[in-house]
Design a protein around this motif. Structure first.
Motif, PDB file in Angstrom:
ATOM      1  N   SER A  53      12.498   2.926  -3.465  1.00 49.50           N
ATOM      2  CA  SER A  53      12.756   2.427  -2.107  1.00 49.50           C
ATOM      3  C   SER A  53      12.696   0.908  -2.132  1.00 49.50           C
ATOM      4  N   PHE A  55      13.616  -2.493   0.331  1.00 46.12           N
ATOM      5  CA  PHE A  55      13.990  -2.833   1.699  1.00 46.12           C
ATOM      6  C   PHE A  55      13.477  -4.218   2.063  1.00 46.12           C
ATOM      7  N   THR A  56      14.108  -4.786   3.076  1.00 41.28           N
ATOM      8  CA  THR A  56      13.695  -6.076   3.629  1.00 41.28           C
ATOM      9  C   THR A  56      12.888  -5.818   4.884  1.00 41.28           C
ATOM     10  N   ASP A  97      15.801  -4.598   7.208  1.00 40.64           N
ATOM     11  CA  ASP A  97      15.833  -3.138   7.325  1.00 40.64           C
ATOM     12  C   ASP A  97      14.793  -2.615   8.304  1.00 40.64           C
ATOM     13  N   GLU A 119      23.232  -0.154  15.207  1.00 38.55           N
ATOM     14  CA  GLU A 119      22.765  -0.412  13.843  1.00 38.55           C
ATOM     15  C   GLU A 119      21.288  -0.091  13.666  1.00 38.55           C
ATOM     16  N   TYR A 120      20.491  -0.276  14.736  1.00 38.54           N
ATOM     17  CA  TYR A 120      19.045  -0.164  14.638  1.00 38.54           C
ATOM     18  C   TYR A 120      18.504   0.888  15.600  1.00 38.54           C
ATOM     19  N   TRP A 139      14.444  -0.390  13.031  1.00 40.99           N
ATOM     20  CA  TRP A 139      14.807  -0.049  11.658  1.00 40.99           C
ATOM     21  C   TRP A 139      16.296   0.230  11.560  1.00 40.99           C
ATOM     22  N   LYS A 140      16.876  -0.081  10.395  1.00 43.27           N
ATOM     23  CA  LYS A 140      18.291   0.154  10.164  1.00 43.27           C
ATOM     24  C   LYS A 140      18.555   1.660  10.092  1.00 43.27           C
ATOM     25  N   GLU A 143      19.594   3.199   6.774  1.00 47.19           N
ATOM     26  CA  GLU A 143      18.618   3.128   5.688  1.00 47.19           C
ATOM     27  C   GLU A 143      17.409   4.036   5.923  1.00 47.19           C
ATOM     28  N   TRP A 144      17.021   4.173   7.192  1.00 45.41           N
ATOM     29  CA  TRP A 144      15.799   4.888   7.548  1.00 45.41           C
ATOM     30  C   TRP A 144      16.058   5.843   8.711  1.00 45.41           C
ATOM     31  N   ASN A 171      12.928   7.062   4.212  1.00 46.49           N
ATOM     32  CA  ASN A 171      14.043   6.367   3.591  1.00 46.49           C
ATOM     33  C   ASN A 171      15.125   7.365   3.212  1.00 46.49           C
ATOM     34  N   GLN A 296      10.898  -9.102   0.653  1.00 45.71           N
ATOM     35  CA  GLN A 296      11.491  -7.931   0.008  1.00 45.71           C
ATOM     36  C   GLN A 296      10.350  -7.017  -0.440  1.00 45.71           C
TER      37      GLN A 296
END
Length: 330
Positions: A53, A55-56, A97, A119-120, A139-140, A143-144, A171, A296
């Motif tokens: 995993s 992510f930012t 993210d 997006e979020y 959260w994106k 991605e999540w 994730n 990161q």
């Protein structure tokens, strides 16, 4: 297995506060309230085994819209809506993210959702009413996914309790689950608040320890803590958490990395943090009086137990804390 672990955590109910925050009655009062969990979700995608995993993660106090409104204390600044337009673009440009947002008032929430709502995901948003947006985790969505969401009560100005969010995310690529929270501990803007910050930190430390002990999952804390060395040393001595920007605490001496900010990202020790930055670029400087904290984060692949097909956490749970009763946590 994951659902069982989550149920153990969410089933904790209204418990009491750990740590020396004053009299037993005061500690109990601070912890009153019922946790309001959302139902546990089922995965919507199939993760790829052996995938780490990466992510930012970010923490950002966006400077509430009221500060730059007609009766605000920041004369000459752009409106909350305009400032949030700039910040939303900064969040996108940094590829964030997961982000903890503070002072995220309703006008700013509306702009963010208009610009990036597809997006979020976000919690609580307006789940608890129009003022609930102030402390939110976003959260994106590619991605999540949200597994469950809840809250913990934190003393704010004059000790008034405010709900602050805790979400369990999964994730999509790796299947790793992790807890994310964001907090805003009170400043001295309305009188001395060190007492309330201490009690807030007690609750946050106990929350981390409870989640770690009962789930073994990674935990992340973001927020504007209105303290530098004090918060770092208390969080790193009271939990197994690491600050995204480094620092040391060997039990005898303690020191955060320099320069030190009141805005923080902490993560459990299976996390590798890199590329930490306290961003004060031009768009951020004209949007808020805080830096945008960005790092990161990387977690190793989850380990799959053949007797339990759901990916199991990569962390080793810490021992269940002993001593005073534990806090009201999800």
């Amino acid at each position: 297995m994951a659902a069982l672990l989550l149920g153990m955590v969410l089933g904790a109910g209204a418990l009491r506060l750990a740590g020396g925050t004053g009299s037993d009655g005061e500690a109990a009062r601070l912890a009153e309230g019922t946790v309001a969990p959302s139902p546990t979700s089922t995965p919507t995608s199939t993760p790829t085994p052996g995938t780490p995993s990466q992510f930012t993660i970010s923490s950002l106090n966006v400077l509430g819209a009221g500060h730059t409104g007609p009766h605000g204390n920041k004369k000459g600044w752009a409106s909350g809506e305009q400032r949030m337009r700039w910040l939303t673009n900064v969040i996108r440009d940094n590829g964030v993210d997961v982000i903890g947002l503070q002072e995220f008032e309703l006008p700013q929430y509306r702009v963010f959702m208009q610009m990036a709502g597809d997006e979020y995901g976000i919690y609580p948003g307006q789940t608890w009413g129009p003022k609930a947006t102030r402390n939110s985790v976003a959260w994106k969505l590619d991605e999540w996914e949200l597994v469950s969401a809840s809250w913990v009560e934190i003393p704010y100005f004059h000790g008034n309790l405010m709900r602050m969010p805790v979400v369990l995310l999964r994730n999509l690529a790796s299947g790793q689950e992790a807890y994310f929270s964001t907090f805003h501990n009170p400043a001295n803007a309305r009188g001395p608040a060190a007492k309330w910050r201490k009690q807030a930190t007690d609750i946050e430390i106990a929350l981390v320890n409870r989640l770690r002990a009962e789930s073994g999952l990674p935990v992340y804390v973001t927020g504007d803590m209105n303290e530098r060395d004090i918060y770092f040393c208390r969080m790193t001595s009271g939990t197994d958490m690491l600050a995204a920007n480094g620092g040391f605490n060997d039990g005898g001496s303690c020191g955060p990395a320099r320069p030190t900010y009141i805005d923080w990202i902490f993560g459990s020790p299976e996390t590798t943090f890199t590329e930490y930055a306290a961003n004060r670029g031009p768009r951020i400087r004209r949007s808020t009086d805080h830096p945008m904290i960005v790092a990161q984060a990387a977690l190793p692949p989850v380990v799959t137990d053949p007797d339990c097909p759901t990916p199991t956490p990569t962390a080793t749970p810490t021992p269940t804390p002993t001593g005073p009763p534990t806090p009201n946590v999800p």
